[in-house]
Write a protein that holds these residues in place. Structure first.
Motif, PDB file in Angstrom:
ATOM      1  N   THR A 135       0.835  -1.189   0.000  1.00  0.00           N
ATOM      2  CA  THR A 135       0.000   0.000   0.000  1.00  0.00           C
ATOM      3  C   THR A 135       0.873   1.243   0.000  1.00  0.00           C
ATOM      4  OG1 THR A 135      -1.723  -1.159   1.264  1.00  0.00           O
ATOM      5  CG2 THR A 135      -1.842   1.251   1.177  1.00  0.00           C
ATOM      6  N   ILE A 136       0.634   2.121  -0.957  1.00  0.00           N
ATOM      7  CA  ILE A 136       1.337   3.400  -1.002  1.00  0.00           C
ATOM      8  C   ILE A 136       0.441   4.458  -0.371  1.00  0.00           C
ATOM      9  CG2 ILE A 136       0.509   3.989  -3.328  1.00  0.00           C
ATOM     10  CD1 ILE A 136       3.266   5.291  -3.826  1.00  0.00           C
ATOM     11  N   SER A 137       1.057   5.352   0.395  1.00  0.00           N
ATOM     12  CA  SER A 137       0.299   6.428   1.023  1.00  0.00           C
ATOM     13  C   SER A 137       1.218   7.627   1.201  1.00  0.00           C
ATOM     14  CB  SER A 137      -0.268   5.980   2.374  1.00  0.00           C
ATOM     15  OG  SER A 137       0.779   5.661   3.271  1.00  0.00           O
ATOM     16  N   ARG A 138       0.651   8.731   1.643  1.00  0.00           N
ATOM     17  CA  ARG A 138       1.459   9.928   1.874  1.00  0.00           C
ATOM     18  C   ARG A 138       0.910  10.691   3.072  1.00  0.00           C
ATOM     19  NH1 ARG A 138      -1.009  12.676  -3.550  1.00  0.00           N
ATOM     20  NH2 ARG A 138      -2.887  13.537  -2.589  1.00  0.00           N
ATOM     21  N   ASP A 139       1.804  11.438   3.687  1.00  0.00           N
ATOM     22  CA  ASP A 139       1.441  12.330   4.784  1.00  0.00           C
ATOM     23  C   ASP A 139       1.895  13.718   4.351  1.00  0.00           C
ATOM     24  OD1 ASP A 139       1.380  13.914   7.105  1.00  0.00           O
ATOM     25  OD2 ASP A 139       1.746  12.188   8.387  1.00  0.00           O
ATOM     26  N   ASN A 140       0.945  14.539   3.929  1.00  0.00           N
ATOM     27  CA  ASN A 140       1.306  15.857   3.407  1.00  0.00           C
ATOM     28  C   ASN A 140       1.942  16.739   4.485  1.00  0.00           C
ATOM     29  OD1 ASN A 140       0.273  15.055   0.943  1.00  0.00           O
ATOM     30  ND2 ASN A 140      -1.669  16.139   1.187  1.00  0.00           N
ATOM     31  N   ALA A 141       1.503  16.590   5.715  1.00  0.00           N
ATOM     32  CA  ALA A 141       2.058  17.404   6.798  1.00  0.00           C
ATOM     33  C   ALA A 141       3.532  17.096   7.027  1.00  0.00           C
ATOM     34  CB  ALA A 141       1.263  17.193   8.073  1.00  0.00           C
ATOM     35  N   LYS A 142       3.901  15.827   6.846  1.00  0.00           N
ATOM     36  CA  LYS A 142       5.297  15.419   7.013  1.00  0.00           C
ATOM     37  C   LYS A 142       6.059  15.430   5.687  1.00  0.00           C
ATOM     38  CE  LYS A 142       4.456  12.550  11.081  1.00  0.00           C
ATOM     39  NZ  LYS A 142       4.569  11.199  11.689  1.00  0.00           N
ATOM     40  N   ASN A 143       5.338  15.702   4.602  1.00  0.00           N
ATOM     41  CA  ASN A 143       5.922  15.701   3.269  1.00  0.00           C
ATOM     42  C   ASN A 143       6.666  14.389   2.992  1.00  0.00           C
ATOM     43  OD1 ASN A 143       5.871  17.263   0.888  1.00  0.00           O
ATOM     44  ND2 ASN A 143       7.995  17.891   1.154  1.00  0.00           N
ATOM     45  N   THR A 144       5.984  13.291   3.311  1.00  0.00           N
ATOM     46  CA  THR A 144       6.587  11.961   3.250  1.00  0.00           C
ATOM     47  C   THR A 144       5.642  10.988   2.557  1.00  0.00           C
ATOM     48  OG1 THR A 144       7.870  12.353   5.266  1.00  0.00           O
ATOM     49  CG2 THR A 144       7.500  10.056   4.640  1.00  0.00           C
ATOM     50  N   VAL A 145       6.237  10.105   1.760  1.00  0.00           N
ATOM     51  CA  VAL A 145       5.491   9.037   1.093  1.00  0.00           C
ATOM     52  C   VAL A 145       5.914   7.711   1.719  1.00  0.00           C
ATOM     53  CG1 VAL A 145       5.039   7.886  -1.109  1.00  0.00           C
ATOM     54  CG2 VAL A 145       5.364  10.360  -1.038  1.00  0.00           C
ATOM     55  N   TYR A 146       4.969   6.811   1.859  1.00  0.00           N
ATOM     56  CA  TYR A 146       5.225   5.521   2.490  1.00  0.00           C
ATOM     57  C   TYR A 146       4.891   4.373   1.541  1.00  0.00           C
ATOM     58  CZ  TYR A 146       5.007   8.455   6.644  1.00  0.00           C
ATOM     59  OH  TYR A 146       5.214   9.457   7.562  1.00  0.00           O
ATOM     60  N   LEU A 147       5.538   3.235   1.780  1.00  0.00           N
ATOM     61  CA  LEU A 147       5.161   1.994   1.118  1.00  0.00           C
ATOM     62  C   LEU A 147       5.071   0.916   2.194  1.00  0.00           C
ATOM     63  CD1 LEU A 147       4.553   0.657  -1.648  1.00  0.00           C
ATOM     64  CD2 LEU A 147       6.934  -0.126  -1.633  1.00  0.00           C
ATOM     65  N   GLN A 148       3.851   0.542   2.529  1.00  0.00           N
ATOM     66  CA  GLN A 148       3.636  -0.544   3.477  1.00  0.00           C
ATOM     67  C   GLN A 148       3.662  -1.855   2.704  1.00  0.00           C
ATOM     68  OE1 GLN A 148       3.205  -0.505   6.931  1.00  0.00           O
ATOM     69  NE2 GLN A 148       3.322  -2.724   6.718  1.00  0.00           N
ATOM     70  N   MET A 149       4.559  -2.735   3.091  1.00  0.00           N
ATOM     71  CA  MET A 149       4.744  -4.003   2.386  1.00  0.00           C
ATOM     72  C   MET A 149       4.426  -5.153   3.334  1.00  0.00           C
ATOM     73  SD  MET A 149       8.249  -3.174   0.270  1.00  0.00           S
ATOM     74  CE  MET A 149       9.276  -3.180   1.735  1.00  0.00           C
ATOM     75  N   ASN A 150       3.378  -5.897   3.024  1.00  0.00           N
ATOM     76  CA  ASN A 150       2.959  -7.039   3.827  1.00  0.00           C
ATOM     77  C   ASN A 150       3.125  -8.327   3.022  1.00  0.00           C
ATOM     78  OD1 ASN A 150       2.151  -5.234   5.866  1.00  0.00           O
ATOM     79  ND2 ASN A 150       0.094  -5.059   4.999  1.00  0.00           N
ATOM     80  N   SER A 151       3.090  -9.438   3.724  1.00  0.00           N
ATOM     81  CA  SER A 151       3.194 -10.758   3.082  1.00  0.00           C
ATOM     82  C   SER A 151       4.371 -10.808   2.122  1.00  0.00           C
ATOM     83  CB  SER A 151       1.893 -11.089   2.344  1.00  0.00           C
ATOM     84  OG  SER A 151       0.792 -11.071   3.231  1.00  0.00           O
TER      85      SER A 151
END
Length: 114
Positions: free
Chosen positions: A68-84
Motif C-alpha cells: 500500500t502506497i500512502s502519503r502524509d502531506n504534513a510530514k511531506n513523506t510518502v510511504y510503502l507498506q509491504m505485507n506478506s
C-alpha cells in the motif's frame, strides 16, 4: 533542489512486513506524482506503486493486495507498506517524483529471506 531520502529497508523473513518511508524536500508530495520502484542487479528498474496528486493509486500486478502506497502531506513523506513479503520482493527500492523529469532517491535495500 529536490531531495528524496528513503529509509526503512532491511532483512525480513518471508511473510513479514516492512514500511518504507520517503522524506521529500524541494517539492510537495501532495502536489506531485510520487512512486516507488525497485531494481534487482541485472534487471531494469520497475514500477511498484504510484500515488497521484489527486490521491489515486496504481500498483504493479505482483504487489496488488500486499503493498500500500500512502502519503502524509504534513510530514511531506510518502510511504510503502509491504505485507506478506516474498523472496522475490528482494530488491533495492527507490522513491521517485515525476515532475517533468524523474527525481530519484538513493535507494534502500529490502531483503526477504529465512
Amino acid at each position: 533542489q529536490v531531495q528524496l531520502v528513503e529509509s526503512g529497508g532491511g532483512l525480513v523473513e518471508p511473510g513479514g512486513s516492512l514500511r518504507l518511508s520517503c522524506a521529500a524536500s524541494g517539492i510537495l508530495v501532495g502536489a506531485n506524482t510520487m512512486g516507488w520502484y525497485r531494481q534487482v542487479p541485472g534487471n531494469q528498474r520497475e514500477l511498484v506503486a504510484r500515488i497521484y496528486s489527486g490521491g489515486g493509486t496504481l500498483y504493479a500486478d505482483a504487489v496488488k493486495g500486499r503493498f500500500t502506497i500512502s502519503r502524509d502531506n504534513a510530514k511531506n513523506t510518502v510511504y510503502l507498506q509491504m505485507n506478506s513479503l516474498r523472496p522475490e520482493d528482494t530488491a533495492v527500492y527507490y522513491c521517485n517524483c515525476l515532475r517533468g523529469i524523474n527525481y530519484w532517491g538513493q535507494g534502500t535495500q529490502v531483503t526477504v529471506s529465512s
